[in-house]
Each structure stands twice: as C-alpha cells, then as structure tokens.
Design a protein around this motif. Structure first.
Motif, PDB file in Angstrom:
ATOM      1  N   GLU A 290      24.147 -10.740  60.225  1.00 20.51           N
ATOM      2  CA  GLU A 290      24.669 -11.080  58.906  1.00 20.51           C
ATOM      3  C   GLU A 290      25.375 -12.431  59.003  1.00 20.51           C
ATOM      4  O   GLU A 290      26.313 -12.582  59.789  1.00 20.51           O
ATOM      5  CB  GLU A 290      25.643 -10.020  58.409  1.00 20.51           C
ATOM      6  CG  GLU A 290      24.961  -8.827  57.788  1.00 20.51           C
ATOM      7  CD  GLU A 290      25.910  -8.004  56.935  1.00 20.51           C
ATOM      8  OE1 GLU A 290      27.141  -8.193  57.043  1.00 20.51           O
ATOM      9  OE2 GLU A 290      25.418  -7.159  56.172  1.00 20.51           O
ATOM     10  N   HIS A 408      26.688 -11.082  52.907  1.00 23.43           N
ATOM     11  CA  HIS A 408      26.595  -9.727  53.442  1.00 23.43           C
ATOM     12  C   HIS A 408      25.421  -9.008  52.764  1.00 23.43           C
ATOM     13  O   HIS A 408      25.047  -9.330  51.642  1.00 23.43           O
ATOM     14  CB  HIS A 408      27.896  -8.963  53.228  1.00 23.43           C
ATOM     15  CG  HIS A 408      29.026  -9.495  54.051  1.00 23.43           C
ATOM     16  ND1 HIS A 408      29.398  -8.962  55.264  1.00 23.43           N
ATOM     17  CD2 HIS A 408      29.860 -10.546  53.851  1.00 23.43           C
ATOM     18  CE1 HIS A 408      30.420  -9.639  55.759  1.00 23.43           C
ATOM     19  NE2 HIS A 408      30.713 -10.629  54.928  1.00 23.43           N
ATOM     20  N   ALA A 497      31.392 -11.718  60.087  1.00 25.51           N
ATOM     21  CA  ALA A 497      30.739 -10.511  59.565  1.00 25.51           C
ATOM     22  C   ALA A 497      31.010  -9.354  60.512  1.00 25.51           C
ATOM     23  O   ALA A 497      30.874  -9.490  61.732  1.00 25.51           O
ATOM     24  CB  ALA A 497      29.233 -10.733  59.412  1.00 25.51           C
TER      25      ALA A 497
END
Length: 698
Positions: A290, A408, A497
């Motif tokens: 991500e 995300h 992330a």
C-alpha cells in the motif's frame, strides 16, 4: 528311353529357371550396390563418419553486462570441464577413486557416470584451475578436458536482483541474464573425435573443431556508483530500523532509464545456490504494498487536471471526516483546521484528500489511476513483474473512493509508483521504464539501441508543474523536511501504511529534483517496520536525503536558485467575494469570474448556468475554483460538499468568519457569545447551501 529324355528336359528347365533367378538376383544386387556406392555415396560415407565420430559440445562465452559507463558487472571466464569416454577407460573403479579425491564428488557417483553406455559423458563441469592441474598430473586414459565458460560477477552482490544469474549450462535464470538470454547466450560450438568400431580413439584420425559464437554485450542504464550508494544506505537503514525488507529505485524521468535498483535482503549471484530462492526475488517489481500518502500525488494530479481544485481553494479538517457512515481520521489529533489545498498537500491531510477524491468522482479517478499505469505491468525489461491490485470500477463505493484518495485500499509495486511519479516530473509524459541502454556486438557494432518509449500523456505540462510546486512545500515546510538537501529544491511526499491485522508499517518517501526541472527521481520503501518511529517522515525521508546528497554530487547536478528572491515569490494571497453568476450565460459568467481572478470549472454542457459552488457572497482566496453547473448536472453538487468544522468553544464572530470562508451559512438557535453546541457534528459533509445550526451560551 522316353522316361530318361523327359527327366533330362525337366532338369534343364529347372537349371534354366535357377539361372534366371540367379541372374535377376545378381542384377538387383548390382543395382543396389550401384545405388549405394555410386548414387548415394556421400550419404552413406557421412553416416559411416558419424558412427566413428564422437562429438562434445563447446559452450560459448556469454556476453558481458556493463553499466552505463562500461564498468563490467557480469563477465564470462574460461573454465575446464572433465569429460570421460567410458570405452577408453580400463579400470573404472580406480579412475573413480582417483577423481573423487580431487573433485567434490563421491566415488560411487563418479563411477556411475563413467560406466554409462555412452561415447562421452560429463564428469564434473567448470572446475577450478587447481583441480585441472591435479587431474592432468594423473594422466588417466579416457579422461579428457573441454573448455567451457563460467559466469562471474566481479562486484559480488551489487545489483544482484537486477542482474540475476546464469546456470551451469550458461543459461540465464534470473534478472537481466534471463530476460536478455537470447542476446547474451551465443551459439555453442563442438569438438569431433574419430573412433574405431569398438570405440577406441584412432591415432591421427579426423578431429574437427567448430568454434562457438560468443554472446553479445549488454549495456545497462544502471550506474554502478549510484547503485553502490543506494545499497550502502540500505545496509545502514536495515541496521538502524527493525524492518523486514527495503527497496530503493532511482530513475531518470526524462528517459525512463533506471539508474539504480536495490533490495534488501540480498544474495551473491556467484554462489546463488547457497541462498534461499526467496532471496532471489526482485521485490522492486514483484512485490506489492500500500503506497499510503505517496499516492496523494496521483490524487492531486487528477484533481488539478480536472480543474475541480486549485491550490488556493479552502478546506477544513476537524480531525476526521464521515463517509457513508464510516469515520476516517486524520493523522493529526484534532485535525489541521482551516487550510488551503496547498496546505492540504503540505500537511498530508487525509480528510482534505477525501474531499478532493469526491470532487474528481469514481469513474474519472479510476481512469486517471489506470492512465498512470497502475493495475498493469510497466513493461520493465525484467522477468516476474506484478500488476498490482486495484478495485474494479464497479466495486468502488464512497468509502473505497475515500480510502484510495489517500493511498489505502490499493496495492502497487515500487516500479509502478516511481514510473508514475516520474511522469509528473516529466511534464505529464508517462514513459516505459527500462534497464538496458543498448546491445552491442563483440566488435563494437550496435545491434539495438533502447530509446525512451512514450506510453501516453497523462496530465498537462501546467498541471505537472503545479503538482511539483505543491510537493516542494512538503519538503520545505511539511512532513518531508528530513529529505531536504541544501541548495536544491526538492518535491516529494512521505507515506506510511499499516499492515492489516499486524503492528507492522511500510514507510516510504518519493522525491524529485530539481523540482522545477527534475533530472532525478528516487523512491525509498522500508517494508514491515515494527520499531518506533515507523513514519515515512522519520524513516524513509532521511534515507532519501543520504542517497540524493551523494547522488547529486556524483552526477554534478547544479543546485537551484535558493536565494531570498526565490523565497519571496510566495506572495500574500488576496481574497475575493464570489459573484452571483446563476442564470447568466456561460460567456458572461466566465467573463465575470475571470475579472475577479477566479478559476472556472464546468459541470455538464449548456449555455445557461443553473447552480454554482461556492455560492454568491462567499469570501475565497484569489484564483480559487468556482464550479458552474448546467441543467441536468445539478446532482454533481454532491461531489463538492464541505466538511463541517468544529465550532464548539468559538465566539460567534469567529464562527461566522470560519463558516463564511468555507461557504457555509450559520443559523443561531439561542442567545449567548460562545458556541456550546452545533448541528451537524464536525466531520460530516454538507452542501454549500446548507446552514449550520449553533447554540450559544454565556
């Protein structure tokens, strides 16, 4: 008497028939002999020769792999291979015993090989010079040597993941060695030795040698000095931070040429069999992650290109935003409050980017994501590239759109991300990344030159320049301060992330310099960080600084204009009252707005303006965007909603000013001078026509 004559006649007939049969057979035999010895003489001579000849293949030398400055990264050296002719060996047990003492093989294994029913077999391939000398001193009948090529990587594990390695048969198995094997490998030659009917070598018999055709040389875009810098910093980072793995890529945005590509953990291709196959994998192209806030560069590019946002547009962040019943938090507790879009980028504000993503809309945003190359292979000249993971456009709901807008719910490869960011650095032109500059024959003649390949134009020059300017604010004043290099204007973005269900984080930073005309783009990704700090601003940005600081010196990139004059270009922004252009014709509305120094974004087509956002009378920054709606497109107003600010504790005058800046109206429900309650609650989004109810107390 008659009986005797009849018998005589019968015998003569039989003799005649026998004679005819013998004659026919003789003629047929003669014809067959002539057919074989005269008409097909060459064919059967060659067959006989083939039966007497024993051939041993001679491997060609693989071509050399150079960096862009002709420094050797992979070469081939001559090495002896032990060959046995089983029929020439008298005592197989004794020979096996003697060879096992020199070669790293058991006696039984050698004995099994040298007793095979074959004219020639390999005993051990590509042995050392010392082993060759020891075997030669034994002077064993039936044991011979043939010269083969052995691959060697003089820089050890430097650039191992992109170079790959070659196997014992000189076949490319990983990386560049595999991808360009058809050029590097060459064509094998052969040695032919004449033997008698029982397989013994004929003295002074025919011996034929066909030389192999060695492979061609491959010149990379990689610079071994830059590669060394990246790997040095990765080694330091892996010691300093408790991370599972790491990647750094450097790219020339004007050509798509990769200047350095490094991963950790790594391996040495000279002894690749001693490492787990897991370590051979090139995670820069085969692993997805991500991207987090680094993906906000794509969101900003799409929004600016569509004209739904301007750097001076106003936003508000109360610390969270509600989307379809889900609460999305900002990384900063309490939020960033009132901010322009430039500050939204600088602050890496999630609620701000959620609103921007909503303005772009699902369909258009998905198109931009795919136009930047996500969701498919980049075309990099390496095997094993992954496509990344995207939602199908039909599965992107309000929450998915919101999370994608700040990086995300989407998975990319490092190569995809740096290629996309390089498009922003290269005035919106998306190029196909590549590792090979040219392929050259042994005599120096050019076989193939790799030119930059334009995939598509993703955004305009103007949009790209605006995004780069916004990204300089991230490095100068925002989360990317630790990436700064003195004397250089750098545009960049941090990213963090969290792994789902684990206390592990991917920390990243991507940057370009000089920001006004980038010559270098670099991406740093630290995977699975489980120590504190784990933020991209604290982990990846300093690594970027260390890499780029040495890279610009080596590349001799001139520093930019860092004078006070440059700093003073950030002039104060004037404020403008939005005029009422509803029910005007398009030409008249544009004329009025442009005179006030405002930008215009059209929703739909027509000639008469039905709605506008912000509404008339709202005070906005100069050059802010005013959205004009035509009949049939009024529902698009929902994409331009405003986040309700936190008003509790503010004085009435302060609340009026704040709501006025955001284009919202206030409705007072009780008397007092300080706001004690509000409706809707902070974080919800409302239309610009909606009123915010407030209750006051003394």
């Amino acid at each position: 008497m008659v009986t005797i004559n009849k018998l005589s006649v019968t015998v003569r007939k039989r003799i005649f028939v026998l004679f005819i049969l013998v004659l026919i057979c003789s003629v047929l035999l003669g014809l067959r002999t002539a057919w074989v010895q005269v008409f097909h003489n060459n064919k059967y001579q060659n067959k006989a020769l083939e039966q007497r000849l024993r051939e041993v293949k001679v491997e060609p030398k693989r071509g050399i792999i150079y960096d862009r400055n002709k420094v050797e990264l992979a070469v081939s050296a001559s090495s002896d291979t032990v060959v046995a002719a089983p029929k020439d060996i008298d005592n197989h047990q004794q020979v096996a015993q003697q060879l096992s003492k020199i070669l790293d093989m058991s006696k039984s294994e050698i004995h099994q090989r040298i007793t095979k029913n074959a004219s020639a077999v390999y005993v051990e391939r590509k042995i050392s010079e010392e082993q060759t000398k020891q075997i030669q001193q034994l002077d064993l009948d039936g044991i011979y040597f043939t010269e083969e090529s052995k691959r060697f990587y003089p820089k050890g594990n430097l650039a191992s993941h992109l170079l790959g390695f070659a196997g014992v048969d000189s076949q490319g198995l990983q990386g560049i060695e595999y991808y360009y094997d058809r050029y590097l490998r060459g064509e094998p030659g052969k040695i032919s030795i004449e033997n008698d009917a029982i397989g013994r070598k004929i003295p002074n018999g025919i011996k034929d040698y066909v030389a192999p055709d060695d492979g061609t040389n491959v010149h990379l875009t990689i610079d071994h000095v830059l590669q060394y810098i990246t790997e040095r910093e990765l080694d330091k980072a892996m010691k300093e931070h408790d991370a599972q793995a790491a990647t750094i890529i450097m790219m020339n945005p004007e050509t798509g040429g990769v200047l350095a590509l490094a991963n950790r953990p790594t391996y040495n291709p000279n002894q690749f069999t001693e490492y787990s196959a897991e370590l051979w994998r090139n995670r820069a192209i085969s692993d997805t992650y991500e991207p987090g806030s680094t993906f906000k560069i794509i969101t900003a590019s799409a929004a600016l290109e569509e004209g739904v946002v301007h750097p001076n547009d106003k936003f508000y962040c109360p610390g969270h935003i509600e989307v379809a019943g889900q609460t999305i938090h900002c990384w900063k507790e309490g939020g960033h409050g009132k901010q322009t879009f430039s500050e939204v980028v600088e602050n890496s504000c999630n609620p701000g980017f959620v609103q921007v993503g909503e303005r772009v809309g699902t369909e258009k945003f998905d198109n931009y994501i795919r136009a930047f190359g996500f969701g498919k292979k980049t075309g990099i000249d390496l095997p094993g590239e992954a496509k990344g993971l995207l939602y199908s456009s039909n599965n992107i709901g309000p929450v998915e759109l919101a999370t994608i807008s700040f990086g995300h719910g989407i998975s990319v490869t490092p190569m995809q991300l740096i290629t996309a960011i390089s498009a922003v650095a290269n005035d919106g032109q998306l190029l196909e990344p590549h590792l090979v500059k040219e392929i050259v024959e042994k005599d120096g003649s050019l076989i193939k030159k790799i030119e930059p390949q334009l995939v598509r134009k993703v955004i305009s020059n103007k949009t790209a320049a605006t995004v780069r300017k916004l990204l300089t604010g991230v490095v100068e004043e925002g989360s990317g301060k630790k990436a700064k290099v003195k004397g250089y204007k750098i545009g960049g973005k941090t990213g963090t992330a969290k792994h789902y269900g684990k206390k592990l984080y991917d920390a990243s930073f991507v940057g370009m310099l000089p920001a006004d005309d980038p010559k270098l783009v670099a991406l740093v990704v630290m995977y699975g960080v489980d120590s504190y700090p784990y933020y991209g601003s604290q982990v990846a940005a300093p690594i970027f600084h260390n890499v780029v600081k040495d890279a610009v010196r080596y590349l001799e990139l001139p520093p930019g204009n860092d004078s006070k004059e440059e700093e003073e270009k950030t002039e104060s922004v004037e404020q403008v009252k939005v005029p009422n252009v509803k029910n005007m014709t398009l030409d008249k509305a544009e004329e009025v707005l442009i005179e006030r120094g405002l930008e215009v974004k059209l929703e739909g087509r027509g000639n008469k303006i039905i709605e506008q956002v912000p509404k008339a009378g709202v005070i906005v920054n100069e050059a802010s965007t005013v959205i004009l709606f035509f009949s049939g497109n009024e529902d698009r107003k929902d994409n331009y909603q405003v986040t309700v600010p936190k008003l509790k504790g503010l004085k009435l005058s302060e609340a009026r000013d704040l709501l006025g800046d955001l284009g919202l109206q206030i409705e007072i429900k009780s008397r007092g001078n300080v706001i004690s309650k509000q409706k809707p609650n902070p974080g919800l989004t409302v239309g610009s026509e909606d009123k915010i109810k407030v209750w006051l107390s003394y």
